[in-house]
Design a protein around this motif. Structure first.
Motif, short mmCIF file in Angstrom:
data_model
loop_
_atom_site.label_atom_id
_atom_site.label_comp_id
_atom_site.label_asym_id
_atom_site.label_seq_id
_atom_site.Cartn_x
_atom_site.Cartn_y
_atom_site.Cartn_z
N VAL A 252 10.64 -8.04 -6.48
CA VAL A 252 9.96 -7.21 -5.47
C VAL A 252 10.87 -6.09 -4.99
O VAL A 252 10.43 -4.96 -4.80
CB VAL A 252 9.49 -8.08 -4.29
CG1 VAL A 252 8.97 -7.22 -3.14
CG2 VAL A 252 8.40 -9.05 -4.75
N GLY A 253 12.15 -6.39 -4.82
CA GLY A 253 13.09 -5.36 -4.40
C GLY A 253 13.17 -4.22 -5.39
O GLY A 253 13.22 -3.04 -5.01
N SER A 254 13.18 -4.55 -6.67
CA SER A 254 13.21 -3.53 -7.71
C SER A 254 11.94 -2.68 -7.69
O SER A 254 12.00 -1.46 -7.80
CB SER A 254 13.38 -4.19 -9.08
OG SER A 254 13.44 -3.23 -10.12
N GLU A 257 12.01 -0.37 -4.55
CA GLU A 257 13.04 0.66 -4.58
C GLU A 257 12.55 1.91 -5.31
O GLU A 257 12.70 3.04 -4.81
CB GLU A 257 14.29 0.10 -5.28
CG GLU A 257 15.43 1.10 -5.38
CD GLU A 257 16.64 0.54 -6.12
OE1 GLU A 257 17.51 1.34 -6.50
OE2 GLU A 257 16.70 -0.69 -6.31
N LYS A 258 11.94 1.71 -6.50
CA LYS A 258 11.46 2.87 -7.26
C LYS A 258 10.21 3.48 -6.62
O LYS A 258 10.01 4.71 -6.66
CB LYS A 258 11.18 2.46 -8.71
CG LYS A 258 12.43 2.12 -9.50
CD LYS A 258 13.39 3.32 -9.54
CE LYS A 258 14.66 3.02 -10.35
NZ LYS A 258 14.45 3.07 -11.80
N LEU A 259 9.38 2.64 -6.04
CA LEU A 259 8.17 3.17 -5.39
C LEU A 259 8.53 4.07 -4.21
O LEU A 259 7.96 5.16 -4.04
CB LEU A 259 7.29 2.01 -4.93
CG LEU A 259 5.96 2.41 -4.27
CD1 LEU A 259 5.09 3.19 -5.23
CD2 LEU A 259 5.23 1.17 -3.77
N LEU A 260 9.48 3.64 -3.40
CA LEU A 260 9.91 4.46 -2.27
C LEU A 260 10.60 5.74 -2.73
O LEU A 260 10.51 6.78 -2.07
CB LEU A 260 10.83 3.65 -1.36
CG LEU A 260 10.15 2.47 -0.64
CD1 LEU A 260 11.17 1.66 0.15
CD2 LEU A 260 9.03 2.96 0.27
N ALA A 272 -0.85 2.76 -2.56
CA ALA A 272 -1.64 1.56 -2.83
C ALA A 272 -0.91 0.68 -3.84
O ALA A 272 0.02 1.11 -4.52
CB ALA A 272 -3.02 1.95 -3.37
N VAL A 273 -1.35 -0.57 -3.92
CA VAL A 273 -0.84 -1.49 -4.93
C VAL A 273 -2.04 -2.13 -5.60
O VAL A 273 -3.07 -2.37 -4.97
CB VAL A 273 0.09 -2.56 -4.31
CG1 VAL A 273 -0.63 -3.39 -3.27
CG2 VAL A 273 0.71 -3.45 -5.38
N SER A 281 2.65 -12.68 -2.20
CA SER A 281 2.82 -12.55 -0.75
C SER A 281 4.06 -11.75 -0.37
O SER A 281 4.05 -11.00 0.61
CB SER A 281 2.88 -13.94 -0.11
OG SER A 281 4.00 -14.68 -0.58
N ALA A 282 5.14 -11.87 -1.14
CA ALA A 282 6.36 -11.13 -0.83
C ALA A 282 6.16 -9.64 -1.04
O ALA A 282 6.66 -8.81 -0.25
CB ALA A 282 7.52 -11.63 -1.70
N LEU A 283 5.43 -9.26 -2.09
CA LEU A 283 5.14 -7.85 -2.34
C LEU A 283 4.25 -7.29 -1.23
O LEU A 283 4.46 -6.17 -0.76
CB LEU A 283 4.48 -7.68 -3.71
CG LEU A 283 4.17 -6.24 -4.13
CD1 LEU A 283 5.43 -5.39 -4.14
CD2 LEU A 283 3.51 -6.22 -5.51
N ARG A 284 3.27 -8.07 -0.79
CA ARG A 284 2.40 -7.63 0.30
C ARG A 284 3.20 -7.44 1.60
O ARG A 284 2.99 -6.47 2.34
CB ARG A 284 1.27 -8.63 0.50
CG ARG A 284 0.21 -8.57 -0.60
CD ARG A 284 -0.84 -9.66 -0.48
NE ARG A 284 -1.92 -9.42 -1.43
CZ ARG A 284 -3.16 -9.04 -1.11
NH1 ARG A 284 -3.49 -8.90 0.16
NH2 ARG A 284 -4.05 -8.81 -2.03
N ARG A 285 4.12 -8.37 1.87
CA ARG A 285 4.95 -8.23 3.07
C ARG A 285 5.82 -6.99 2.99
O ARG A 285 6.02 -6.29 3.99
CB ARG A 285 5.82 -9.47 3.26
CG ARG A 285 5.06 -10.71 3.72
CD ARG A 285 6.04 -11.76 4.25
NE ARG A 285 7.00 -12.16 3.24
CZ ARG A 285 6.80 -13.14 2.36
NH1 ARG A 285 5.66 -13.81 2.35
NH2 ARG A 285 7.75 -13.46 1.50
N ALA A 286 6.34 -6.70 1.81
CA ALA A 286 7.19 -5.52 1.63
C ALA A 286 6.39 -4.25 1.89
O ALA A 286 6.89 -3.30 2.52
CB ALA A 286 7.78 -5.51 0.22
N PHE A 287 5.15 -4.21 1.42
CA PHE A 287 4.29 -3.05 1.67
C PHE A 287 4.03 -2.88 3.17
O PHE A 287 4.15 -1.77 3.71
CB PHE A 287 2.96 -3.22 0.93
CG PHE A 287 2.88 -2.41 -0.34
CD1 PHE A 287 2.10 -1.28 -0.41
CD2 PHE A 287 3.59 -2.80 -1.47
CE1 PHE A 287 2.02 -0.53 -1.57
CE2 PHE A 287 3.53 -2.07 -2.63
CZ PHE A 287 2.73 -0.92 -2.70
N MET A 288 3.69 -3.97 3.84
CA MET A 288 3.37 -3.88 5.26
C MET A 288 4.61 -3.53 6.09
O MET A 288 4.51 -2.83 7.10
CB MET A 288 2.76 -5.20 5.74
CG MET A 288 1.41 -5.52 5.09
SD MET A 288 0.24 -4.12 5.09
CE MET A 288 0.07 -3.81 6.85
#
Length: 348
Positions: A252-254, A257-260, A272-273, A281-288
């Motif tokens: 998720v961190g990787s 990082e590129k998305l930002l 969007a994802v 759930s971890a990716l959703r938390r990172a987005f939020m």
């Protein structure tokens, strides 16, 4: 008068049919194939055979649940690709026959475009916000990992993508290395919720630009466990939650990082994802977390529209129907990349 679109999805191992009234889902039926769990992955020949068994009852149920007659359908939309060719042939052949028999238009849909356009599925009179053009979308699944810039419904540009393995594959392979059953990605998410994401560190690739790479991360995870198991044969079982949380954090961190970095380069903050891994759930938390920090305005699909489903095919078909962009009955499915850009449309 509403436009009724029948969507048919058969790109991999799920047979799905949906009916939309304009942008509203009236039904979305999915038949899963449990047989593949015995083999640790999808077996193409078994998948195509199961599609042949499932497609008629699934479509019948979708139309019945929608509360309409098949004669009321405005068009039939189907997944042309990418995917398993045998599976795609089943859906394509049935869509052609059904549309021809009803004398209504046939609409071909790119599977990955449909994942992105699923964000525009909305009940009538809904005030729920949708992404405003242009926006960025992280499309991430077992077979694809891409950052896509969307300037219009069918004007999309891939600005970053994996150069080897997809993120979803990395989740599944990590699960397999730990001895978890297929599909392993959801189990990594499940066990990771109670683990420490900082318990173990795994090397992240240093790829220039906006592209991704996950093969090195998988190798790092494999060698790490190989060495630890030599010291303690029960290492995985004793540390399962922490291992899941740590590898999930690395993936998720990787991704983020590129998305930002893409947000910074393009100046586009509507993000969007989409795809199966968007259920993580971890990716959703990172987005939020990024939305709460004021960096992006996040758009996350409902869980029912994250994995392969026909509602996303139908919404893409709806927008093509409005453009009168219909397919010839001689159309054939494609399993892989045809061309990155064809008339401002992308294929995978």
């Amino acid at each position: 008068m509403p436009i009724y679109i029948l969507g048919i999805e058969s790109s991999c191992d799920d047979t799905s049919a949906a009916v939309l009234s304009d942008t509203e889902v009236l039904s979305n039926v999915i038949a899963n194939q449990q047989v593949h769990s015995n083999f640790g992955g999808v077996v193409p020949e078994l998948a195509s055979r199961a599609h042949q068994q499932n497609i008629i009852p699934v479509i019948h149920e979708a139309i019945q649940r929608a509360g309409i007659r098949k004669e009321e359908l405005s068009a039939v939309a189907f997944t042309r690709g990418p995917g398993l060719l045998g599976s795609l042939l089943v859906g394509t052949s049935f869509a052609k026959s059904f549309a021809y028999g009803l004398n209504i238009p046939l609409v071909e849909v790119d599977h990955m475009q449909a994942h992105i356009l699923a964000h525009f599925i909305r009940p009538k009179l809904s005030e729920e916000p949708v992404p405003q053009l242009p926006f960025l979308c992280l499309t991430v699944s077992g077979g694809h990992t891409q950052i896509v810039r969307i300037d219009d419904y069918f004007e999309m540009e891939v600005i970053g993508q994996t150069i080897d393995d997809a993120a979803g594959e990395a989740f599944d392979k990590a699960a397999k290395i730990m001895g978890l059953p297929y599909p392993g990605g959801p189990l990594v998410d499940k066990f990771g919720k109670t683990g420490n994401p900082r318990a173990f560190g795994f090397s992240k690739p240093n790829i220039p630009g906006l592209d991704y790479s996950f093969s090195g991360l998988k190798t790092s995870f494999l060698y790490f466990l190989r060495d630890r198991l030599k010291e303690d044969p029960d290492f995985i079982e004793k540390n399962k939650e922490d291992l899941c949380a740590s590898i999930q954090d690395a993936i998720v961190g990787s991704l983020m990082e590129k998305l930002l970095k893409a947000v910074e380069q393009t100046g586009i903050r509507q993000v969007a994802v989409a795809g199966g891994v968007s259920a993580n759930s971890a990716l959703r938390r990172a987005f939020m977390a990024q939305q709460e920090a004021g960096v992006i305005q996040a758009f996350i699909p409902e869980f029912q529209f994250t994995t392969d489903n026909a509602a996303m095919i139908a919404i893409a078909g709806y927008f093509k129907f409005l453009k009168r962009d219909f397919a010839e009955f001689s159309v054939s499915p494609y399993s892989r990349v045809v061309s990155l850009f064809v008339c401002n449309e992308f294929f995978f």
